[in-house]
Design an enzyme around this catalytic site. Structure first.
Site, PDB file in Angstrom:
ATOM      1  N   TYR A 122       0.872  -1.178   0.000  1.00 46.60           N
ATOM      2  CA  TYR A 122       0.000   0.000   0.000  1.00 46.60           C
ATOM      3  C   TYR A 122       0.910   1.229   0.000  1.00 46.60           C
ATOM      4  O   TYR A 122       2.067   1.136  -0.387  1.00 46.60           O
ATOM      5  CB  TYR A 122      -0.911  -0.142   1.235  1.00 46.60           C
ATOM      6  CG  TYR A 122      -1.996   0.877   1.359  1.00 46.60           C
ATOM      7  CD1 TYR A 122      -2.866   1.127   0.307  1.00 46.60           C
ATOM      8  CD2 TYR A 122      -2.172   1.588   2.545  1.00 46.60           C
ATOM      9  CE1 TYR A 122      -3.873   2.078   0.435  1.00 46.60           C
ATOM     10  CE2 TYR A 122      -3.181   2.527   2.681  1.00 46.60           C
ATOM     11  CZ  TYR A 122      -4.023   2.767   1.622  1.00 46.60           C
ATOM     12  OH  TYR A 122      -5.010   3.694   1.753  1.00 46.60           O
ATOM     13  N   ARG A 176      -6.815  10.310 -10.395  1.00 50.17           N
ATOM     14  CA  ARG A 176      -6.066  11.015  -9.337  1.00 50.17           C
ATOM     15  C   ARG A 176      -5.543   9.935  -8.389  1.00 50.17           C
ATOM     16  O   ARG A 176      -6.155   9.648  -7.375  1.00 50.17           O
ATOM     17  CB  ARG A 176      -6.985  12.007  -8.613  1.00 50.17           C
ATOM     18  CG  ARG A 176      -6.328  12.974  -7.708  1.00 50.17           C
ATOM     19  CD  ARG A 176      -5.840  12.382  -6.385  1.00 50.17           C
ATOM     20  NE  ARG A 176      -6.855  12.244  -5.373  1.00 50.17           N
ATOM     21  CZ  ARG A 176      -6.873  11.255  -4.452  1.00 50.17           C
ATOM     22  NH1 ARG A 176      -5.962  10.302  -4.441  1.00 50.17           N
ATOM     23  NH2 ARG A 176      -7.820  11.196  -3.547  1.00 50.17           N
ATOM     24  N   LYS A 194      -5.802  -1.905  -2.159  1.00 50.85           N
ATOM     25  CA  LYS A 194      -6.888  -1.682  -1.187  1.00 50.85           C
ATOM     26  C   LYS A 194      -7.585  -3.007  -0.891  1.00 50.85           C
ATOM     27  O   LYS A 194      -7.955  -3.289   0.244  1.00 50.85           O
ATOM     28  CB  LYS A 194      -7.892  -0.673  -1.741  1.00 50.85           C
ATOM     29  CG  LYS A 194      -7.319   0.727  -1.932  1.00 50.85           C
ATOM     30  CD  LYS A 194      -7.727   1.682  -0.828  1.00 50.85           C
ATOM     31  CE  LYS A 194      -7.019   3.015  -0.991  1.00 50.85           C
ATOM     32  NZ  LYS A 194      -7.219   3.946   0.111  1.00 50.85           N
ATOM     33  N   GLU A 265     -12.542   4.830  -5.803  1.00 49.26           N
ATOM     34  CA  GLU A 265     -11.209   5.177  -5.306  1.00 49.26           C
ATOM     35  C   GLU A 265     -10.481   6.070  -6.295  1.00 49.26           C
ATOM     36  O   GLU A 265     -10.430   5.766  -7.497  1.00 49.26           O
ATOM     37  CB  GLU A 265     -10.411   3.881  -5.105  1.00 49.26           C
ATOM     38  CG  GLU A 265      -9.089   4.063  -4.392  1.00 49.26           C
ATOM     39  CD  GLU A 265      -9.267   4.481  -2.939  1.00 49.26           C
ATOM     40  OE1 GLU A 265     -10.069   3.859  -2.234  1.00 49.26           O
ATOM     41  OE2 GLU A 265      -8.599   5.439  -2.522  1.00 49.26           O
ATOM     42  N   ASP A 266      -9.916   7.121  -5.799  1.00 46.72           N
ATOM     43  CA  ASP A 266      -8.990   7.963  -6.558  1.00 46.72           C
ATOM     44  C   ASP A 266      -9.523   8.424  -7.905  1.00 46.72           C
ATOM     45  O   ASP A 266      -8.816   8.380  -8.934  1.00 46.72           O
ATOM     46  CB  ASP A 266      -7.636   7.235  -6.691  1.00 46.72           C
ATOM     47  CG  ASP A 266      -6.906   7.195  -5.343  1.00 46.72           C
ATOM     48  OD1 ASP A 266      -7.485   7.653  -4.346  1.00 46.72           O
ATOM     49  OD2 ASP A 266      -5.772   6.701  -5.286  1.00 46.72           O
ATOM     50  N   ASP A 288     -14.105   6.281  -1.005  1.00 47.45           N
ATOM     51  CA  ASP A 288     -13.101   6.158   0.044  1.00 47.45           C
ATOM     52  C   ASP A 288     -12.408   7.482   0.328  1.00 47.45           C
ATOM     53  O   ASP A 288     -12.103   7.803   1.483  1.00 47.45           O
ATOM     54  CB  ASP A 288     -12.085   5.111  -0.431  1.00 47.45           C
ATOM     55  CG  ASP A 288     -11.077   4.757   0.630  1.00 47.45           C
ATOM     56  OD1 ASP A 288     -11.464   4.712   1.803  1.00 47.45           O
ATOM     57  OD2 ASP A 288      -9.920   4.508   0.271  1.00 47.45           O
ATOM     58  N   ASP A 289     -12.130   8.250  -0.711  1.00 47.74           N
ATOM     59  CA  ASP A 289     -11.360   9.491  -0.528  1.00 47.74           C
ATOM     60  C   ASP A 289     -12.178  10.570   0.166  1.00 47.74           C
ATOM     61  O   ASP A 289     -11.639  11.357   0.931  1.00 47.74           O
ATOM     62  CB  ASP A 289     -10.834   9.979  -1.875  1.00 47.74           C
ATOM     63  CG  ASP A 289      -9.930   8.934  -2.480  1.00 47.74           C
ATOM     64  OD1 ASP A 289      -8.849   8.697  -1.933  1.00 47.74           O
ATOM     65  OD2 ASP A 289     -10.347   8.289  -3.468  1.00 47.74           O
ATOM     66  N   ASN A 435      -0.450  11.695   0.278  1.00 52.57           N
ATOM     67  CA  ASN A 435       0.279  10.475  -0.076  1.00 52.57           C
ATOM     68  C   ASN A 435       0.847  10.602  -1.477  1.00 52.57           C
ATOM     69  O   ASN A 435       0.295  11.351  -2.289  1.00 52.57           O
ATOM     70  CB  ASN A 435      -0.680   9.275  -0.049  1.00 52.57           C
ATOM     71  CG  ASN A 435      -1.184   8.992   1.342  1.00 52.57           C
ATOM     72  OD1 ASN A 435      -0.413   8.994   2.280  1.00 52.57           O
ATOM     73  ND2 ASN A 435      -2.470   8.763   1.469  1.00 52.57           N
TER      74      ASN A 435
HETATM   75  N1  LIG Z   1      -4.522  10.076   4.310  1.00 53.40           N
HETATM   76  C1  LIG Z   1      -5.507   9.597   3.621  1.00 53.40           C
HETATM   77  O1  LIG Z   1      -6.204   8.652   4.021  1.00 53.40           O
HETATM   78  C2  LIG Z   1      -5.829  10.203   2.302  1.00 53.40           C
HETATM   79  C3  LIG Z   1      -4.970  11.073   1.703  1.00 53.40           C
HETATM   80  N2  LIG Z   1      -5.288  11.603   0.505  1.00 53.40           N
HETATM   81  C4  LIG Z   1      -4.284  12.454  -0.119  1.00 53.40           C
HETATM   82  O2  LIG Z   1      -4.742  13.773  -0.142  1.00 53.40           O
HETATM   83  C5  LIG Z   1      -4.161  14.442  -1.235  1.00 53.40           C
HETATM   84  C6  LIG Z   1      -5.242  15.229  -1.945  1.00 53.40           C
HETATM   85  O3  LIG Z   1      -6.213  14.392  -2.483  1.00 53.40           O
HETATM   86  P1  LIG Z   1      -7.493  15.020  -3.215  1.00 53.40           P
HETATM   87  O4  LIG Z   1      -8.184  15.937  -2.302  1.00 53.40           O
HETATM   88  O5  LIG Z   1      -8.317  13.955  -3.769  1.00 53.40           O
HETATM   89  O6  LIG Z   1      -6.746  15.769  -4.387  1.00 53.40           O
HETATM   90  P2  LIG Z   1      -7.112  17.076  -5.179  1.00 53.40           P
HETATM   91  O7  LIG Z   1      -6.154  17.198  -6.258  1.00 53.40           O
HETATM   92  O8  LIG Z   1      -8.558  17.055  -5.462  1.00 53.40           O
HETATM   93  O9  LIG Z   1      -6.891  18.228  -4.102  1.00 53.40           O
HETATM   94  C7  LIG Z   1      -5.687  18.862  -3.860  1.00 53.40           C
HETATM   95  C8  LIG Z   1      -6.012  20.186  -3.221  1.00 53.40           C
HETATM   96  O10 LIG Z   1      -4.803  20.819  -2.875  1.00 53.40           O
HETATM   97  C9  LIG Z   1      -4.837  22.142  -3.383  1.00 53.40           C
HETATM   98  N3  LIG Z   1      -3.508  22.630  -3.691  1.00 53.40           N
HETATM   99  C10 LIG Z   1      -2.708  22.315  -4.743  1.00 53.40           C
HETATM  100  N4  LIG Z   1      -1.593  23.052  -4.712  1.00 53.40           N
HETATM  101  C11 LIG Z   1      -1.700  23.839  -3.618  1.00 53.40           C
HETATM  102  C12 LIG Z   1      -0.875  24.848  -3.066  1.00 53.40           C
HETATM  103  N5  LIG Z   1       0.293  25.170  -3.599  1.00 53.40           N
HETATM  104  N6  LIG Z   1      -1.296  25.464  -1.947  1.00 53.40           N
HETATM  105  C13 LIG Z   1      -2.467  25.144  -1.384  1.00 53.40           C
HETATM  106  N7  LIG Z   1      -3.298  24.211  -1.871  1.00 53.40           N
HETATM  107  C14 LIG Z   1      -2.911  23.575  -2.979  1.00 53.40           C
HETATM  108  C15 LIG Z   1      -5.671  22.064  -4.651  1.00 53.40           C
HETATM  109  O11 LIG Z   1      -6.109  23.373  -4.982  1.00 53.40           O
HETATM  110  P3  LIG Z   1      -7.094  23.663  -6.225  1.00 53.40           P
HETATM  111  O12 LIG Z   1      -8.433  23.170  -5.742  1.00 53.40           O
HETATM  112  O13 LIG Z   1      -7.040  25.132  -6.358  1.00 53.40           O
HETATM  113  O14 LIG Z   1      -6.566  22.890  -7.379  1.00 53.40           O
HETATM  114  C16 LIG Z   1      -6.765  21.139  -4.164  1.00 53.40           C
HETATM  115  O15 LIG Z   1      -7.736  21.843  -3.463  1.00 53.40           O
HETATM  116  C17 LIG Z   1      -3.487  13.355  -2.093  1.00 53.40           C
HETATM  117  O16 LIG Z   1      -2.100  13.390  -1.857  1.00 53.40           O
HETATM  118  C18 LIG Z   1      -4.039  12.079  -1.549  1.00 53.40           C
HETATM  119  O17 LIG Z   1      -3.114  11.026  -1.629  1.00 53.40           O
HETATM  120  C19 LIG Z   1      -6.470  11.362  -0.124  1.00 53.40           C
HETATM  121  C20 LIG Z   1      -7.353  10.486   0.421  1.00 53.40           C
HETATM  122  C21 LIG Z   1      -7.068   9.796   1.661  1.00 53.40           C
HETATM  123  C1  LIG Z   2      -5.163   6.888   1.038  1.00 50.91           C
HETATM  124  C2  LIG Z   2      -5.860   7.280  -0.152  1.00 50.91           C
HETATM  125  O1  LIG Z   2      -6.953   6.804  -0.411  1.00 50.91           O
HETATM  126  C3  LIG Z   2      -5.278   8.251  -1.027  1.00 50.91           C
HETATM  127  O2  LIG Z   2      -4.215   8.783  -0.745  1.00 50.91           O
HETATM  128  O3  LIG Z   2      -5.882   8.515  -2.068  1.00 50.91           O
HETATM  129 MG   LIG Z   3      -7.536   7.178  -2.362  1.00 53.71          MG
END
Ligand SMILES: NC(=O)C1=CN([C@@H]2O[C@H](COP(=O)(O)OP(=O)(O)OC[C@H]3O[C@@H](n4cnc5c(N)ncnc54)[C@H](OP(=O)(O)O)[C@@H]3O)[C@@H](O)[C@H]2O)C=CC1
Ligand SMILES: CC(=O)C(=O)O
Ligand SMILES: [Mg+2]
Length: 577
Positions: A122, A176, A194, A265-266, A288-289, A435
């Site tokens: 993972y 994504r 997963k 997912e993603d 999941d996200d 991540n």
């Molecule tokens: N720990 C966990 O269980 C999980 C972790 N994640 C992680 O979270 C991260 C985001 O996922 P997700 O929300 O789906 O991805 P997105 O791409 O949808 O979101 C990323 C966000 O970060 C913002 N961003 C990008 N660059 C900057 C910057 N320089 N300053 C401030 N904000 C910025 C983007 O802004 P804008 O909207 O303007 O593009 C957007 O709002 C990934 O790395 C994913 O792996 C996700 C799910 C679960």
């Molecule tokens: C953990 C997870 O689901 C993610 O980073 O997208």
């Molecule tokens: Mg995910």
């Protein structure tokens, strides 16, 4: 309609007429479509066969194995072989082969060495496996359905060898993958990884799982130019074309697999909100996200707030939460928190006031201009100044008690950011949740060092423990891997017709309440991952109860069981390697 449901509908930007809105899929002419079966169980060249069952092979006849091959010594042998590999991607490949050839051994070792195995099967290593998938690919392991199959999805799905057994599918469109962006069909290892955690963590039977990657094309030019790339060489389908495809896919999945739960997912953020909102009242499905991450982060925050209140006296409902990153994960967590705050006595407006979003344009506020649909609800209407983009200035303005990173921006929480959080709070809550690990907003080491050991920390990918002034400090792993196995198992056992907000919340509270005395004493925010089976059983029990309360359970006989009996029933259903 619950608070979270209403928010998801709003975030998706589609107007719902009611919870049971009927979706009318667009009719697609079979004649006009090219029918491409991307993967069939038996390949025409006869070389590669899809092995799905993961069932143990029949015991070999006498003389066909070495004379002193015994299970325990062989477990040690496999572990040593694994540990002899220098590179994590080689470990990933080794474990992937072991899983195929000897699934019992793979899962037995996985359960025994969970904290050593999860970073390989993972995050973070699965991220590398995705990036390199078209190069390291060896054999089919899942279902690929492409946009070229539109109109023929039924036949592709029905090629899956174990139709009756299927209970859970993790479905990605690769748009994504973690924080790595659009990886197209290379996203398949995420679904596989997963599901391995479902099997290891919740005892889902291996042959009841279906990893799926939808190939809608990719906008990743590097992949399109790569001669080894395994997916379609076309730009991503979007809009109506994608929605028609998704409608057909979901309809055919529900017909082929009547007992199936689908985990999205993603998917890129817009698609994540859109399709969760579109299908969640029609099929058993969750994202999941959005929801798994919401649940796991709420759980960690509950435990962090309890610890921080020992120093500040501040109840959780008084916390000020700053989200650095406002995508599917950031907004998903904000929604879950919002719902928790309102259940704990705050009015909707008071709860909303506790949350600030930051995206790539800085602080999200109304007067900034046009905003994506999913950010509007949390956009601040009380900020009148010029746009603020500097994170230090934003922290100085918001004065957050908790800083959550879901931005994919590596090391965005600089030493100055961490020090400012520590200056504002006796126990700052800092969760860099992006991540894989190289995209984490900060490391545990930096968080400990620059807060003088006061930080309450959880990250998306694992970090090693730290020592501060002679005291051992343990990082939490705020990853949805703590939630989805139990949430999925509970939904499957309840035979839930849909996954309600109350079920997701039950999984979160179940996890928050799962810490042992010893884990409390160690200052942990999440239980040790080695206890994942115990935790998943407990979460599943809570999820079944929530499904019963919501009236979405079809296994109504479980209603008669006491809590202890229900827990034992859940445990009895777990597959053991
Ligand atoms: N720990 C966990 O269980 C999980 C972790 N994640 C992680 O979270 C991260 C985001 O996922 P997700 O929300 O789906 O991805 P997105 O791409 O949808 O979101 C990323 C966000 O970060 C913002 N961003 C990008 N660059 C900057 C910057 N320089 N300053 C401030 N904000 C910025 C983007 O802004 P804008 O909207 O303007 O593009 C957007 O709002 C990934 O790395 C994913 O792996 C996700 C799910 C679960
Ligand atoms: C953990 C997870 O689901 C993610 O980073 O997208
Ligand atoms: Mg995910």
């Amino acid at each position: 309609m619950s608070c979270v449901t209403a928010l998801i509908h709003q975030a998706s930007g589609i107007r719902q007429r009611g919870p049971n809105r009927v979706i009318t899929p667009t009719e697609v002419s079979f004649d006009t479509l090219i029918m491409t079966i991307v993967l069939t169980p038996y390949w025409s060249n006869g070389v590669q066969k899809l092995k799905v069952a993961h069932q143990p092979p029949a015991k070999p006849k006498h003389g066909l194995t070495p004379p002193t091959l015994d299970d325990e010594t062989h477990a040690t042998r496999c572990l040593l072989q694994l540990r002899s590999k220098d590179k994590n991607i080689e470990k990933y490949i080794y474990l992937s082969m072991l899983k195929e050839q000897d699934p019992n051994m793979f899962y037995r070792l996985c359960l025994r060495y969970m904290s050593e195995f999860t970073p390989i099967i993972y995050t973070p290593t699965v991220g590398d496996a995705c990036l390199q998938y078209s190069h390291i690919y060896r054999r089919p392991e899942g279902l690929f359905i492409s946009i070229k199959d539109k109109g023929n999805i039924r036949n592709v799905i029905r090629n899956w060898p174990k139709l009756d057994e299927a209970r859970i599918s993790v479905v990605t469109d690769g748009s994504r993958i973690l924080g790595l962006g659009d990886l197209g069909v290379n996203g398949m290892p995420i679904s596989i990884g997963k599901l391995s955690l479902y099997i290891a963590g919740a005892g889902i039977r291996p042959w009841s799982t279906i990893p799926i990657c939808l190939d809608l094309g990719t906008n990743n030019q590097k992949f399109l130019d790569d001669p080894l790339y395994l997916g379609l060489r076309r730009k991503r389908a979007a809009g109506e074309e994608m929605t028609e495809f998704m409608d057909e896919f979901m309809r055919e999945m529900s017909l082929a697999f009547p007992k199936l739960l689908v985990q999205f997912e993603d998917f890129s953020t817009d698609a994540a909100f859109l399709y969760l909102s579109r299908y969640r009242h029609q099929y058993p499905v969750f994202n999941d996200d959005i929801q798994g991450t919401g649940a796991v982060v709420l759980s960690g925050l509950i435990n962090a707030a309890r610890l921080s209140s020992q120093a500040s006296g501040r109840p959780i409902t008084d916390h000020r939460i700053l989200f650095f990153g406002a995508g599917s994960a950031g907004v998903g967590v904000a929604m879950q928190l919002m719902s928790f705050f309102t259940l704990n006595g705050l009015s909707e407006e008071e709860a909303r006031r506790r949350i600030w979003l930051v995206d790539s344009g800085g602080l999200v506020f109304d007067k900034r201009g046009k905003l994506a649909e999913h950010k509007k609800y949390f956009s601040r209407n009380d900020y009148e100044g010029p746009p603020i983009t500097d994170i230090l200035e934003i922290i100085d303005y918001v004065k957050p008690t908790a800083l959550l990173g879901l931005s994919t921006i590596s090391n965005a929480f600089t030493p100055s950011v961490i020090r400012l959080m520590a200056a504002l709070n006796p126990r700052p809550i800092i969760f860099p949740l992006s991540n894989p690990v190289r995209l984490s907003e900060c490391s545990f080491h930096d968080a400990v060092e620059h807060t003088q050991g006061t930080v309450l920390f959880a990250s998306g990918s694992p970090f090693p423990e730290e020592e501060h002034e002679g005291r051992k400090m343990y990082p939490g792993q705020g990853n949805n891997m703590y939630i989805f196995p139990g949430l999925g198992l509970g939904s499957i056992l309840a035979r839930a017709t849909s996954v309600t907000d109350s079920m997701v919340e039950a999984s979160s509270l179940g996890l928050a309440g799962a810490l042992t005395e010893e884990e409390h004493a160690m200052g942990l925010l999440y239980p040790r991952i080695e206890r994942i089976r115990e935790i998943s059983a407990h979460i599943a029990k809570e999820v079944v109860r929530a499904a019963q309360k919501a009236g979405v359970d079809r296994s109504t006989e479980l209603r008669k069981l006491s809590d202890q009996e229900l827990l034992e029933f859940v445990q009895s259903k777990m597959w053991n390697p």
